[in-house]
Motif scaffolding. Sequence first.
Motif, mmCIF file in Angstrom:
data_model
loop_
_atom_site.group_PDB
_atom_site.id
_atom_site.type_symbol
_atom_site.label_atom_id
_atom_site.label_comp_id
_atom_site.label_asym_id
_atom_site.label_seq_id
_atom_site.Cartn_x
_atom_site.Cartn_y
_atom_site.Cartn_z
ATOM 1 N N PRO A 123 0.814 -1.213 0.000
ATOM 2 C CA PRO A 123 0.000 0.000 0.000
ATOM 3 C C PRO A 123 0.850 1.268 0.000
ATOM 4 C CG PRO A 123 0.036 -0.988 2.183
ATOM 5 C CD PRO A 123 0.729 -1.942 1.272
ATOM 6 N N GLU A 169 5.529 2.846 -9.442
ATOM 7 C CA GLU A 169 4.084 2.829 -9.713
ATOM 8 C C GLU A 169 3.741 3.276 -11.138
ATOM 9 O OE1 GLU A 169 1.220 3.925 -6.935
ATOM 10 O OE2 GLU A 169 2.375 3.327 -5.189
ATOM 11 N N PHE A 188 -0.229 3.220 -12.123
ATOM 12 C CA PHE A 188 -1.266 3.813 -11.276
ATOM 13 C C PHE A 188 -2.315 4.552 -12.123
ATOM 14 C CE2 PHE A 188 -3.199 7.104 -8.708
ATOM 15 C CZ PHE A 188 -3.641 6.352 -7.634
ATOM 16 N N VAL A 245 -4.083 3.478 -14.498
ATOM 17 C CA VAL A 245 -4.150 3.046 -15.898
ATOM 18 C C VAL A 245 -5.137 1.875 -15.999
ATOM 19 C CG1 VAL A 245 -2.768 2.088 -17.783
ATOM 20 C CG2 VAL A 245 -1.783 3.821 -16.295
ATOM 21 N N ASP A 246 -5.900 1.810 -17.080
ATOM 22 C CA ASP A 246 -6.935 0.775 -17.164
ATOM 23 C C ASP A 246 -6.313 -0.609 -17.363
ATOM 24 O OD1 ASP A 246 -7.063 -0.180 -20.039
ATOM 25 O OD2 ASP A 246 -7.274 1.963 -20.365
ATOM 26 N N PRO A 247 -7.089 -1.665 -17.078
ATOM 27 C CA PRO A 247 -6.531 -3.028 -17.083
ATOM 28 C C PRO A 247 -5.915 -3.441 -18.419
ATOM 29 C CG PRO A 247 -8.715 -3.031 -16.102
ATOM 30 C CD PRO A 247 -8.487 -1.655 -16.630
ATOM 31 N N VAL A 248 -6.484 -2.991 -19.521
ATOM 32 C CA VAL A 248 -5.952 -3.394 -20.816
ATOM 33 C C VAL A 248 -4.596 -2.743 -21.059
ATOM 34 C CG1 VAL A 248 -6.362 -3.390 -23.301
ATOM 35 C CG2 VAL A 248 -8.262 -3.728 -21.729
ATOM 36 N N ARG A 286 -2.656 -1.624 -18.790
ATOM 37 C CA ARG A 286 -1.731 -2.180 -17.802
ATOM 38 C C ARG A 286 -1.141 -3.489 -18.314
ATOM 39 N NH1 ARG A 286 -5.483 -2.283 -12.786
ATOM 40 N NH2 ARG A 286 -4.128 -3.970 -12.152
ATOM 41 N N HIS A 287 -2.004 -4.309 -18.900
ATOM 42 C CA HIS A 287 -1.562 -5.589 -19.442
ATOM 43 C C HIS A 287 -0.490 -5.380 -20.518
ATOM 44 C CE1 HIS A 287 -1.995 -9.824 -20.458
ATOM 45 N NE2 HIS A 287 -1.956 -9.461 -21.722
ATOM 46 N N ALA A 336 0.837 -0.739 -6.343
ATOM 47 C CA ALA A 336 -0.104 -0.954 -5.246
ATOM 48 C C ALA A 336 -1.151 -1.977 -5.662
ATOM 49 C CB ALA A 336 -0.779 0.362 -4.873
ATOM 50 N N TYR A 337 -1.128 -2.371 -6.945
ATOM 51 C CA TYR A 337 -2.134 -3.327 -7.427
ATOM 52 C C TYR A 337 -1.665 -4.758 -7.209
ATOM 53 C CZ TYR A 337 -4.198 0.594 -10.029
ATOM 54 O OH TYR A 337 -4.773 1.777 -10.393
ATOM 55 N N MET A 338 -2.339 -5.442 -6.306
ATOM 56 C CA MET A 338 -1.992 -6.822 -5.994
ATOM 57 C C MET A 338 -2.091 -7.720 -7.230
ATOM 58 S SD MET A 338 -1.154 -8.251 -3.091
ATOM 59 C CE MET A 338 -1.968 -7.212 -1.901
ATOM 60 N N ASP A 339 -3.023 -7.406 -8.122
ATOM 61 C CA ASP A 339 -3.239 -8.304 -9.269
ATOM 62 C C ASP A 339 -2.071 -8.254 -10.266
ATOM 63 O OD1 ASP A 339 -3.725 -5.820 -10.325
ATOM 64 O OD2 ASP A 339 -5.823 -6.179 -10.835
ATOM 65 N N GLU A 384 -3.292 -12.109 -2.372
ATOM 66 C CA GLU A 384 -4.002 -11.262 -1.400
ATOM 67 C C GLU A 384 -4.231 -12.033 -0.092
ATOM 68 O OE1 GLU A 384 -5.748 -8.096 -2.617
ATOM 69 O OE2 GLU A 384 -7.142 -7.757 -0.976
ATOM 70 N N PHE A 412 -0.940 -12.059 1.677
ATOM 71 C CA PHE A 412 -0.665 -10.737 2.247
ATOM 72 C C PHE A 412 -1.458 -10.537 3.543
ATOM 73 C CE2 PHE A 412 1.006 -6.507 0.509
ATOM 74 C CZ PHE A 412 1.177 -5.992 1.778
#
Lengths: 304, 260
Positions: free
Chosen positions: A37, A160, A163, A165-168, A170-171, A193-196, A295, A298
């Motif tokens: 975080p 980061e 931060f 940014v949309d999932p696509v 980001r991918h 900060a994105y666990m995924d 997660e 964590f």
Amino acid sequence: MDPLEIRNLKKSYGSVPAVKGVSFNLRKGEILGLIGPDGAGKTTIIRSVVSLLLADEGEILYMGKNIRDNPTYIRSRIGYMPQRFSLYPDLTVEENLDFFGDLFQVPKQKQKQRKEELYAFSHLGPFKKRRAADLSGGMKQKLALSCMLIHQPDVLILDEPTFGVDPVSRHEFWEILKTQSRRQGTSILVTTAYMDEAGQCDRVGLMFAGRILALDQPQELEKQFTDPLYVLHCPQPHEVFEQIYHDDSLYVANLFGEGVHITLPRERTEEQLRNYLQEKRLTITKIERIKPSLEDVFLKLMHG
Amino acid sequence: MSQIQNSNTADTVPMEDDTMAVSVRELTRNFGKFTAVDRVSFSVQKGEIFGFLGANGAGKTTTIRMLCGLLLPTSGQASIAGFNVYTEAEQIKMHIGYMSQRFSLYEDLTVRENIQFYGGVYGLSRKQIKEKTRELLDYLNLWDQANKLTADLPLGWKQRMALSTTLLHDPQIIFLDEPTSGVDPVSRRNFWLLIYKLAARGKTVFVTTHYMDEAEYCNRLSIMRFGKIVEIGPPGELKAKYHARTMQDVFMNIEHREER
């Protein structure tokens, strides 16, 4: 030799400790992600590594040399993308790349070749005449990354980068990082900060309150979670959670969007869990044994 | 009332229904030749937690600006908390709350002072501010922190405070923009429990996020693409429809469709 070695790094701001003794190595060609975080100490580590911040204690070695004695040595050899990377908004995509190419003293001929390579994997080629200010958030991040890659640094340090940014996008961004590490052998240290995004890294350090709680390959971290884990699928997970979370002598419950995750201590059986839930008369559609996600790991580490 | 057209979309929206917090019908916004929002129809019930998803540039922000009374639609209808976006934008602003991703609090003020300050901004009377302060400190479990400087609070607490200032004028609908990104997993769960509590009191919560873990906590989700809503439903149903394990998979699946 590992390109980066961080030994017992400590840093406080006034009386507030930000990093409380962190050690790790960045290995050649790996993507190492620091996940945690805001306020966990990620940015402090990054800024110390790129020699913008002087640590209170500890050592940072870049290619075996202490950066405290050689700050310019690391700065000219790495690519560093801070949280708020400032592209030149009035310059076009191509002009930005040219600017950073000149700044890092890349020969013109080499710059030309690098730009073509960078356009190819960032898909920014069709937009090379567009002003940076007019790019979407995802495209800006890809351009910022490309600017940092034009001089082919051995080590890339990103704070980061995804931060907001949309999932696509980001991918796509992660795909570029992977290509860079696999093909060029670039070592990459990245925070998020994105666990995924953990699964995208070769190794992951889970950070909280100035410490790295665990650092390993994502699948190894998941294997550390050895207690049986179940998900209670239910229409109103938060209501089920509120009913049962305080009985933590029996198990540990955590709320997830899809349902409530339950960790059973070794000595308890699934049957005991089912009976318990039946007595409570909760609306649960299905109880399913699942593999822990990062997660879950964590949360377990945070609970101590 | 005008006759409701027998539209061929699955969720025809009744415009006059007092169980609805948000009713949107054929909402459209053009910027020059570009159609940012293209005949979007949906409704959100009172007490619902509604997730509003889509890639950058899909039309989410334009839609939300129209719903908040900040931007006039080109055509279509929308009513928010019973108010018309064309004619009652000012009332809409009084009945909604907005908490942004990187919220703004006064770090040099205490928790209590921040709440009092924002109460003043919203034009509450001294008595109302006093009552509201008590109510919010109770609800957010912030009594122990009330006289501490905001700067000294951990992020999870600051986030609760930011939510509390959003609730001061007792809005019917609360817009949250990626509310728990950057928050630790424990604080994230505590925050969501607060959101569920709000919804149970009849508040409608409208969440925009790029964070698919967060989307999973919503009762219902809509996904926008190229100005249209392409999917709408509870996360569980969407995952079943796409045979996907996570919302991330659903999202990627939709985005990688070739047709336009």
